[in-house]
Write a protein that holds these residues in place. Structure first.
Motif, PDB file in Angstrom:
ATOM      1  N   TRP A 175     -13.507   9.477  11.806  1.00 58.49           N
ATOM      2  CA  TRP A 175     -12.215  10.234  11.389  1.00 58.49           C
ATOM      3  C   TRP A 175     -12.288  10.562   9.700  1.00 58.49           C
ATOM      4  CZ3 TRP A 175     -12.168   5.136  13.385  1.00 58.49           C
ATOM      5  CH2 TRP A 175     -11.748   4.240  12.456  1.00 58.49           C
ATOM      6  N   TYR A 229      -4.648  -2.900  12.653  1.00 56.30           N
ATOM      7  CA  TYR A 229      -3.194  -2.742  13.187  1.00 56.30           C
ATOM      8  C   TYR A 229      -3.016  -3.045  14.596  1.00 56.30           C
ATOM      9  CZ  TYR A 229      -3.097   0.455   8.916  1.00 56.30           C
ATOM     10  OH  TYR A 229      -3.227   0.752   7.496  1.00 56.30           O
ATOM     11  N   HIS A 244      -9.262  -4.386   7.743  1.00 55.98           N
ATOM     12  CA  HIS A 244      -8.167  -3.709   8.304  1.00 55.98           C
ATOM     13  C   HIS A 244      -7.831  -3.847   9.528  1.00 55.98           C
ATOM     14  CE1 HIS A 244      -8.876  -0.047   5.192  1.00 55.98           C
ATOM     15  NE2 HIS A 244      -8.622  -1.282   4.524  1.00 55.98           N
ATOM     16  N   GLU A 288      -5.265  -3.594   4.622  1.00 51.53           N
ATOM     17  CA  GLU A 288      -4.547  -2.787   5.435  1.00 51.53           C
ATOM     18  C   GLU A 288      -4.074  -3.660   6.459  1.00 51.53           C
ATOM     19  OE1 GLU A 288      -5.211   1.149   6.524  1.00 51.53           O
ATOM     20  OE2 GLU A 288      -6.273   1.694   4.595  1.00 51.53           O
ATOM     21  N   TRP A 347       1.066  -0.605  14.274  1.00 51.60           N
ATOM     22  CA  TRP A 347       1.057   0.852  14.251  1.00 51.60           C
ATOM     23  C   TRP A 347       1.002   1.421  15.649  1.00 51.60           C
ATOM     24  CZ3 TRP A 347      -3.274   4.013  11.675  1.00 51.60           C
ATOM     25  CH2 TRP A 347      -3.150   5.553  11.784  1.00 51.60           C
ATOM     26  N   ASN A 353     -12.892   4.085   1.600  1.00 54.31           N
ATOM     27  CA  ASN A 353     -12.022   3.690   2.435  1.00 54.31           C
ATOM     28  C   ASN A 353     -12.352   3.834   3.872  1.00 54.31           C
ATOM     29  OD1 ASN A 353      -9.113   2.849   3.678  1.00 54.31           O
ATOM     30  ND2 ASN A 353      -9.263   4.840   4.514  1.00 54.31           N
ATOM     31  N   GLY A 358      -6.404   4.533   1.681  1.00 48.55           N
ATOM     32  CA  GLY A 358      -6.380   5.312   3.043  1.00 48.55           C
ATOM     33  C   GLY A 358      -7.196   6.599   2.988  1.00 48.55           C
ATOM     34  N   ASN A 359      -7.005   7.049   4.143  1.00 44.71           N
ATOM     35  CA  ASN A 359      -7.871   8.385   4.646  1.00 44.71           C
ATOM     36  C   ASN A 359      -7.662   9.404   3.559  1.00 44.71           C
ATOM     37  OD1 ASN A 359      -8.510   7.024   6.828  1.00 44.71           O
ATOM     38  ND2 ASN A 359      -6.921   7.810   8.101  1.00 44.71           N
ATOM     39  N   MET A 376       0.796  10.324   1.767  1.00 49.08           N
ATOM     40  CA  MET A 376       0.816  10.879   3.087  1.00 49.08           C
ATOM     41  C   MET A 376       2.209  10.637   3.554  1.00 49.08           C
ATOM     42  SD  MET A 376      -0.635   8.038   5.757  1.00 49.08           S
ATOM     43  CE  MET A 376      -0.169   8.734   6.871  1.00 49.08           C
ATOM     44  N   PHE A 386       0.732  -1.040   0.170  1.00 50.33           N
ATOM     45  CA  PHE A 386      -0.090   0.089   0.038  1.00 50.33           C
ATOM     46  C   PHE A 386       0.761   1.297   0.126  1.00 50.33           C
ATOM     47  CE2 PHE A 386      -2.909   2.352   3.198  1.00 50.33           C
ATOM     48  CZ  PHE A 386      -3.476   3.061   2.042  1.00 50.33           C
ATOM     49  N   LEU A 409       3.910   8.804  11.196  1.00 50.31           N
ATOM     50  CA  LEU A 409       3.816   7.336  11.050  1.00 50.31           C
ATOM     51  C   LEU A 409       5.039   6.746  10.593  1.00 50.31           C
ATOM     52  CD1 LEU A 409       0.867   8.616  10.655  1.00 50.31           C
ATOM     53  CD2 LEU A 409       0.226   6.273   9.405  1.00 50.31           C
ATOM     54  N   GLU A 421       0.394   5.173   0.223  1.00 47.20           N
ATOM     55  CA  GLU A 421      -0.795   6.338   0.087  1.00 47.20           C
ATOM     56  C   GLU A 421      -0.082   7.811   0.107  1.00 47.20           C
ATOM     57  OE1 GLU A 421      -3.154   6.266   3.867  1.00 47.20           O
ATOM     58  OE2 GLU A 421      -4.148   7.844   3.581  1.00 47.20           O
ATOM     59  N   ALA A 435       0.377  -2.557   5.104  1.00 44.93           N
ATOM     60  CA  ALA A 435       0.289  -1.044   5.181  1.00 44.93           C
ATOM     61  C   ALA A 435       1.348  -0.656   6.032  1.00 44.93           C
ATOM     62  CB  ALA A 435      -1.127  -0.607   5.631  1.00 44.93           C
ATOM     63  N   GLN A 436       2.302   0.229   5.595  1.00 50.56           N
ATOM     64  CA  GLN A 436       2.501   0.631   4.005  1.00 50.56           C
ATOM     65  C   GLN A 436       3.644   0.170   3.593  1.00 50.56           C
ATOM     66  OE1 GLN A 436       1.117   4.566   3.302  1.00 50.56           O
ATOM     67  NE2 GLN A 436      -0.597   4.389   4.710  1.00 50.56           N
TER      68      GLN A 436
HETATM   69  O1  AHR Z   1      -2.240   3.489   6.900  1.00 55.78           O
HETATM   70  C1  AHR Z   1      -2.678   4.578   7.438  1.00 55.78           C
HETATM   71  C2  AHR Z   1      -4.085   4.636   7.686  1.00 55.78           C
HETATM   72  O2  AHR Z   1      -4.742   3.661   8.487  1.00 55.78           O
HETATM   73  C3  AHR Z   1      -4.888   4.547   6.387  1.00 55.78           C
HETATM   74  O3  AHR Z   1      -4.872   5.923   5.883  1.00 55.78           O
HETATM   75  C4  AHR Z   1      -6.288   4.434   7.031  1.00 55.78           C
HETATM   76  O4  AHR Z   1      -7.083   3.750   5.962  1.00 55.78           O
HETATM   77  C5  AHR Z   1      -5.991   3.615   8.332  1.00 55.78           C
HETATM   78  O5  AHR Z   1      -6.755   4.056   9.178  1.00 55.78           O
END
Ligand code: AHR
Length: 511
Positions: free
Chosen positions: A177, A243, A241, A291, A295, A171, A70-71, A28, A24, A329, A26, A361-362
């Motif tokens: 959020w 984490y 998803h 994802e 994290w 997404n 992603g966001n 960002m 992934f 991140l 993104e 991710a990622q």
């Molecule tokens: O991977 C970071 C973020 O985690 C992504 O933008 C989002 O989809 C998730 O909450």
């Protein structure tokens, strides 16, 4: 403590879809800018792509890469990211409070994926936009010619369509959020109408409906059922998803968290199949775990706090200034994180019959296996290694691992096996690979493996990742955690006995 494993050529879970080893990127942090793209860097190629990064991505051999969020995607205006670079607008990215210059857009990202031999998994904005914009984007990307957006693509220098096969319908639309987040009913309706229209433009595409953002969402798993009641006939996958974190610094509990993923996968399968039954459908929807990773190391420093109070979350982030490619991140991973990544991959292999896509991710700089120093080299994090090993040796058929291991309890989980394991048989190369984690912190355990059905097979190598210090990390200066080879095994009458050191990741290859 003990671990016995029986593997049989005939006892198969499923053919593994190569896309299980997806990733992934993104827009960002420093994922794109200073990550994959840094014109002026000594290692940049004429297109501005860092070749040191490309080499590492190629080694990981990721067949599919989710993009552009992603966001980020939930307020993405794709038209800003195409056409002559000098005319592309700079925009505010609300998701990460960043400045997006659009220097890299669909055309550049596609070029990069061609260079590394991967394909794009494109997400459409179903947060602040809807059906028409998704249709325009797929017309731009996949329609041959003769229409407004296909002609625009040609005008932009890309005559052949991009032919992007896999598309995400938004997404994390259940997350407060998310820009333009939705209720299950709102999302279900919008996603099904978007899917219907997109498939009219290109019936060969595959679509992913948004599942829950993680298992602790209050709407999980009714979200899955309610949204699929709308989207089932039009989509091919539902997303998951998740984490992991070890905020509590409890390694025993942390290494048991792959059980949470197993529970998540089983619950989503049950929800999907329940809708199938409700609809009297013959169609099977599979899972896209698009994802997943560890994290948490960077969250406090980034002002991206973990709280259910969304207003507090937003207000904390709003203290950050607007920046281009902020250092956010940038988790630095340790040895225990590498074990969690290995355990997650083992869990995926055990569900290879239903998980067809998964995206680590990622990929670069943002919660990533690959990091870059803007003025120096790219370097490999601890989690790079288990991912590399499974991507390299985990292609073929996932076998049913009949595992009998001693167990322990942790703070949140009971009956956690001391050893967890999965196995892959590659019929083309005639190789058998066993992946195993010994999550016991104190003792090594001998894995006794019955592979009698693999007549004539002998040991070829044992790759190990271990470190006495679970908090040991790699840096740009030093690769403290890298894999090594061990040769301590016995093999007799189709029974392999091999020592799995305490808190270690193991890849055992036989041929
Ligand atoms: O991977 C970071 C973020 O985690 C992504 O933008 C989002 O989809 C998730 O909450």
């Amino acid at each position: 403590k003990y671990a016995n494993l029986i593997l049989d050529k005939q006892f198969k879970i499923a053919e593994i879809d190569d896309r299980l080893y997806g990733s992934f990127i993104e827009h960002m942090g420093r994922a794109v800018y200073e990550g994959i793209y840094q014109p002026g860097h000594p290692k940049a190629d004429p297109d501005g792509f860092r070749q040191d990064v490309m080499e590492m991505v190629k080694e990981l051999n990721v067949p599919i890469i989710r993009y552009p969020g992603g966001n980020f995607v939930s307020n993405f205006f794709w038209e800003d990211s195409v056409g002559p670079k000098g005319q592309r607008p700079t925009r505010l990215d609300l998701a990460w409070r960043s400045i997006e210059t659009n220097e890299v857009g669909i055309q550049e990202f596609n070029k990069w994926t061609e260079k590394i031999g991967s394909e794009i998994m494109m997400a459409v904005n179903l947060g602040t936009r809807g059906v028409a914009d998704a249709c325009n984007l797929i017309e731009y990307c996949n329609h041959p010619d003769g229409t407004k957006y296909s002609n625009l693509r040609i005008e932009h220098g890309k005559v052949e369509p991009y032919n992007i096969k896999t598309w995400c319908l938004g997404n994390e639309m259940d997350g407060p959020w998310q820009m333009g987040s939705k209720t299950a009913e709102e999302y279900g309706r919008l996603a099904s109408e978007t899917a219907k229209a997109m498939k009219l433009i290109d019936p060969t595409i595959e679509l992913v409906s948004c599942g829950s953002s993680n298992t602790s969402m209050e709407t999980f798993p009714t979200w899955e059922v309610e949204t699929l009641m709308h989207t089932y006939d039009y989509v091919d996958y539902i997303s998951l998803h998740q984490y992991f974190d070890n905020y509590e610094d409890d390694p025993v509990n942390y290494l048991a968290k792959s059980m949470e993923i197993d529970h998540f996968i089983k619950t989503v399968i049950s929800s999907v199949d329940y809708v199938k039954a409700r609809k009297r459908s013959k169609k099977q929807i599979n899972l896209s775990f698009d994802e997943w990773n560890v994290w948490y190391h960077s969250r406090v420093g980034d002002n991206i706090i973990q709280t259910k109070d969304n207003e507090k979350k937003l207000m904390t982030m709003a203290k950050n200034p607007w920046r281009k490619a902020p250092h956010i991140l940038e988790d630095v991973y340790n040895m225990e994180d590498a074990l969690v990544v290995g355990l997650t991959l083992i869990t995926f292999l055990k569900h290879a019959d239903r998980i067809k896509i998964a995206c680590l991710a990622q990929l670069v700089n943002v919660i990533a296996p690959i990091m870059t120093d803007a003025d120096g080299d790219a370097w490999k994090q601890t989690i790079y290694y288990p991912f590399l090993h499974v991507s390299k040796y985990g292609r073929g058929t996932a076998l049913l691992p009949a595992l009998n291991s001693s167990k322990h309890d942790s703070k949140d989980y009971s009956d956690v096996t001391d050893v967890d394991s999965a196995a892959v048989y590659n019929e083309e190369t005639e190789e058998l690979t066993i992946f195993a984690v010994n999550r016991d912190l104190e003792e090594s355990i001998t894995l006794e493996c019955n592979i009698r059905s693999f007549e004539g097979y002998t040991f070829s190598e044992h790759i190990v990742l271990e470190n006495d210090n679970l908090k040991a990390v790699n840096t740009v200066f030093e690769q403290t955690i890298t894999s090594k080879k061990l040769f301590d095994y016995e093999m007799e009458n189709g029974i392999l006995k091999i020592k799995l050191n305490k808190k270690s990741w193991n890849v055992i290859r036989l041929k």
